[in-house]
Design an enzyme around this catalytic site. Structure first.
Site, PDB file in Angstrom:
ATOM      1  N   HIS A   1       0.819  -1.220   0.000  1.00  0.00           N
ATOM      2  CA  HIS A   1       0.000   0.000   0.000  1.00  0.00           C
ATOM      3  C   HIS A   1       0.852   1.270   0.000  1.00  0.00           C
ATOM      4  CE1 HIS A   1       0.219   0.200   4.560  1.00  0.00           C
ATOM      5  NE2 HIS A   1       0.110   1.498   4.307  1.00  0.00           N
TER       6      HIS A   1
ATOM      7  N   ASP B   1      -0.134  -7.469   1.802  1.00  0.00           N
ATOM      8  CA  ASP B   1       0.387  -6.101   1.747  1.00  0.00           C
ATOM      9  C   ASP B   1       1.915  -6.135   1.778  1.00  0.00           C
ATOM     10  OD1 ASP B   1       0.496  -3.371   1.764  1.00  0.00           O
ATOM     11  OD2 ASP B   1      -0.134  -3.128   3.857  1.00  0.00           O
TER      12      ASP B   1
ATOM     13  N   SER C   1       4.181   2.728   8.055  1.00  0.00           N
ATOM     14  CA  SER C   1       3.848   1.660   7.104  1.00  0.00           C
ATOM     15  C   SER C   1       5.040   1.244   6.250  1.00  0.00           C
ATOM     16  CB  SER C   1       2.749   2.134   6.164  1.00  0.00           C
ATOM     17  OG  SER C   1       1.530   2.093   6.837  1.00  0.00           O
TER      18      SER C   1
HETATM   19  C1  4AZ Z   1      -1.479   3.481   8.781  1.00  0.00           C
HETATM   20  O1  4AZ Z   1      -2.457   4.183   8.637  1.00  0.00           O
HETATM   21  C2  4AZ Z   1      -1.380   2.626   9.978  1.00  0.00           C
HETATM   22  N1  4AZ Z   1      -1.553   0.712  14.582  1.00  0.00           N
HETATM   23  C3  4AZ Z   1      -0.244   1.889  10.207  1.00  0.00           C
HETATM   24  C4  4AZ Z   1      -0.163   1.097  11.338  1.00  0.00           C
HETATM   25  C5  4AZ Z   1      -1.204   1.008  12.214  1.00  0.00           C
HETATM   26  C6  4AZ Z   1      -2.356   1.753  12.002  1.00  0.00           C
HETATM   27  C7  4AZ Z   1      -2.438   2.552  10.874  1.00  0.00           C
HETATM   28  C8  4AZ Z   1      -1.086   0.109  13.403  1.00  0.00           C
HETATM   29  O2  4AZ Z   1      -0.568   3.465   7.947  1.00  0.00           O
END
Ligand code: 4AZ
Length: 599
Positions: free
Chosen positions: A397, A444, A541
């Site tokens: 993503h 992902d 992420s």
């Molecule tokens: C995000 O929005 C995201 N708590 C990444 C990790 C987590 C929540 C959201 C895990 O990229």
């Protein structure tokens, strides 16, 4: 040779404190289940099963020639065994250069009175070798299985025991040997020739090894069997989880809650024999059997064996050399500590403790050497992990199939300021997992291939502040509750993205289905702490969740993927489970880039 009925077990207790649950038993795990154990050097792990390697893939360094029963000379034990693996025939005769038609080859036999004999070739002796008995001292079921298999009993031995030498009859037609050798087998061997043979000694009045081979037609019925091996052989319950391969396929040692007689239990549930501890060869996937707590006293015992085995070369030496060789080709999971400078860092995370969503603290400037920042049209919204060569792993993503929009920053600490070790590398190609689902975040995961340096075969200049993290090949390498670490420039408790790289410890969490119901899919994994004080968040992420094994080697266990907001109690962070995608990763990067021992 006689065969006796296998011993009957009087009553079969249903439960056993050592043997694991029926769900595990039903998987019929064996020595070939390479999610849980290592394959030998002449096999490699493909989709969770050990498969024969092509002989040319065997290492050629630190090897000694071996002679086959086919009178052919092989470059190494591994090469011979790779051929033997394919043809399913025992080929091994002995170590050594001399291998002509005139030199007799190794053979073993089992006398009618169950005494085991071996003929060990020796080009120097006038008879071309010597017939010997086997000493009783370390004789066990693993070895007796091999002796019986070699002599026409596919399911191996029913018992491994002894006969008093004085009671062995000299039957005139065959001279009774006066000496014996110790034979130590692991159980994978197809012939005693493949075992470690050492310590030739005069027998005197002592015990010598004997074997009763297993006769399937007289074995107890399935209902009356203590433990039914994956190969159908029946063994008694107290032979399971004792570190010894009684089944001959190791299935009695694979699903263990606990191990008998003090044998070591690897975290994957496999029991190891005591001599596997500290012998220089990793047997537990996480290396626990070679960690300091076991290498202390034991290495002396092992060097004793190696010394006394001078007489007959041990295949174990070559296996250890093979592993060292494979390991040296792939360097990963160990940061360059000399470059982690600890002086210049102000650890603000310690002093003014604002509770951050990640609950993390600033990393040292070159601490997390596999962390990369993914630059997407000059913005950094995602992290990633360097796995070596020209390869970075991130979340699907985080990317689009448009390499020219992306750059990879190595050794970045402050998000908007390069340090002198920072390197920026353009992207050649982006491989998004073909089954990535942007609405459910299934699969992902993406591979980012870096552009090569001009006129060079590598993608980044040598950089002491950049190291690769290892890619795990088995989903069993780490278990729930293991403490691992996450890192990134993502949002903190105040909702703003961090300016410096933060890191935090998280625990692996089992049964994540319970928290996320059907949003939780195969290939996903949870980590964090259930009170929500440590978590990854938006901006983290694609970044690494890294776990360290017992030898201090770090593996990319997860990729920051998603979660129900950040730091919500009862909603841990969800990560892509990297081991689940090992075969897909290897498809793109090739074997050598990612594989350690199971290659
Ligand atoms: C995000 O929005 C995201 N708590 C990444 C990790 C987590 C929540 C959201 C895990 O990229």
């Amino acid at each position: 040779m006689v065969t006796r009925p296998a011993p009957t077990t009087p009553e079969a207790p249903v439960r056993d404190e050592f043997l694991g649950p029926p769900e595990c038993q039903s998987k019929k795990l064996t020595r070939a289940s390479c999610d849980l154990v290592f394959c030998p050097p002449w096999e490699r792990c493909i989709e969770g099963r050990c498969a024969c390697k092509p002989p040319y893939l065997c290492p050629t360094e630190d090897v000694a020639p071996v002679c086959g029963r086919d009178h052919r000379s092989y470059r190494s034990y591994c090469q011979l065994m790779a051929v033997s693996c394919r043809t399913k025939k025992p080929i091994m005769s002995h170590f050594g250069e001399k291998c002509g038609e005139s030199l007799p080859k190794f053979r073993s036999s089992i006398d009618p009175d169950r005494v085991v004999r071996v003929f060990i070739p020796d080009a120097e002796s006038s008879e071309g070798g010597e017939e010997l008995l086997v000493c009783w001292k370390i004789w066990n079921m693993a070895a007796a299985n091999v002796a019986c298999k070699e002599n026409g009993h596919p399911l191996g031995a029913a018992t491994a025991d002894f006969v008093l030498y004085n009671s062995v009859k000299d039957d005139h037609s065959r001279r009774l040997p006066r000496s014996c050798v110790s034979v130590r087998c692991q159980g994978y061997e197809t012939s005693l020739a493949e075992c470690v043979i050492y310590d030739k000694a005069r027998i005197g009045g002592r015990k010598v090894a004997a074997a009763t081979c297993y006769d399937a037609s007289q074995a107890p019925k399935e209902e009356e069997c203590g433990f039914t091996c994956a190969n159908g052989k029946c063994v008694s319950l107290n032979q399971t989880c004792n570190g010894v391969d009684d089944c001959g396929d190791r299935s009695d040692e694979m699903c263990c809650r606990d191990c008998r007689n003090g044998s070591l239990r690897c975290k994957t549930g496999v029991c190891l024999p005591p001599d596997a501890l500290g012998d220089g060869q990793i047997d537990c996937l996480d290396g626990e059997d070679e960690s300091q707590k076991y290498t202390m006293g034991n290495s002396e015992i092992h060097s004793d064996i190696l010394k006394s085995s001078q007489q007959y070369v041990s295949p174990k030496k070559e296996t250890i050399a093979n592993r060292v060789h494979l390991e040296s080709k792939l360097y990963c999971g160990i940061p360059n500590i000399t470059t982690v400078d600890d002086e210049e860092v102000e650890e603000r995370g310690r002093t003014n403790r604002v509770k951050r969503v990640v609950g993390g603290v600033p990393a040292k400037p070159t601490q997390i050497q596999w962390q990369i920042a993914l630059v997407d049209n000059r913005k950094i919204d995602c992290g990633g992990a360097y796995i070596g060569g020209c390869w970075v792993i991130t979340a699907a993503h985080c990317v689009r199939p448009n390499p020219s929009a992306f750059m990879v920053k190595f050794s970045l600490w402050q998000k908007t300021r390069a340090q002198n070790t920072t390197d920026i590398v353009p992207v050649e190609e982006i491989y998004i997992h073909p089954k990535y689902n942007a609405s459910t975040y299934e699969n992902d995961i993406a591979l980012v291939q870096l552009e090569k340096l001009p006129y060079k075969d590598k993608c980044l200049e040598d950089n002491p502040a950049v190291s690769a993290v290892c890619v795990p090949w088995s989903a069993q390498l780490f278990q729930p509750n293991h403490t691992c670490s996450i890192s990134g420039w993502g949002r903190t408790a105040d909702g703003r993205a961090s300016q410096v790289l933060l890191w935090a410890n998280v625990s692996l969490i089992a049964d994540c289905q319970g928290f996320y119901k059907d949003r939780f899919k195969p290939g996903m994994m949870c980590a964090g702490d259930l009170d929500g004080s440590v978590d990854s968040c938006q901006g983290d992420s694609g970044g690494p969740l890294v776990c360290e094994d017992e030898l201090g080697v770090s593996y990319l266990w997860g990729i920051v993927s998603w979660g129900e907001r950040c730091g919500q109690p009862g909603f841990p962070g969800v990560y892509t489970q990297v081991a689940h995608y090992f075969d897909w990763i290897r498809l793109h990067t090739g074997w050598p880039a990612v594989t350690k021992f199971n290659s």
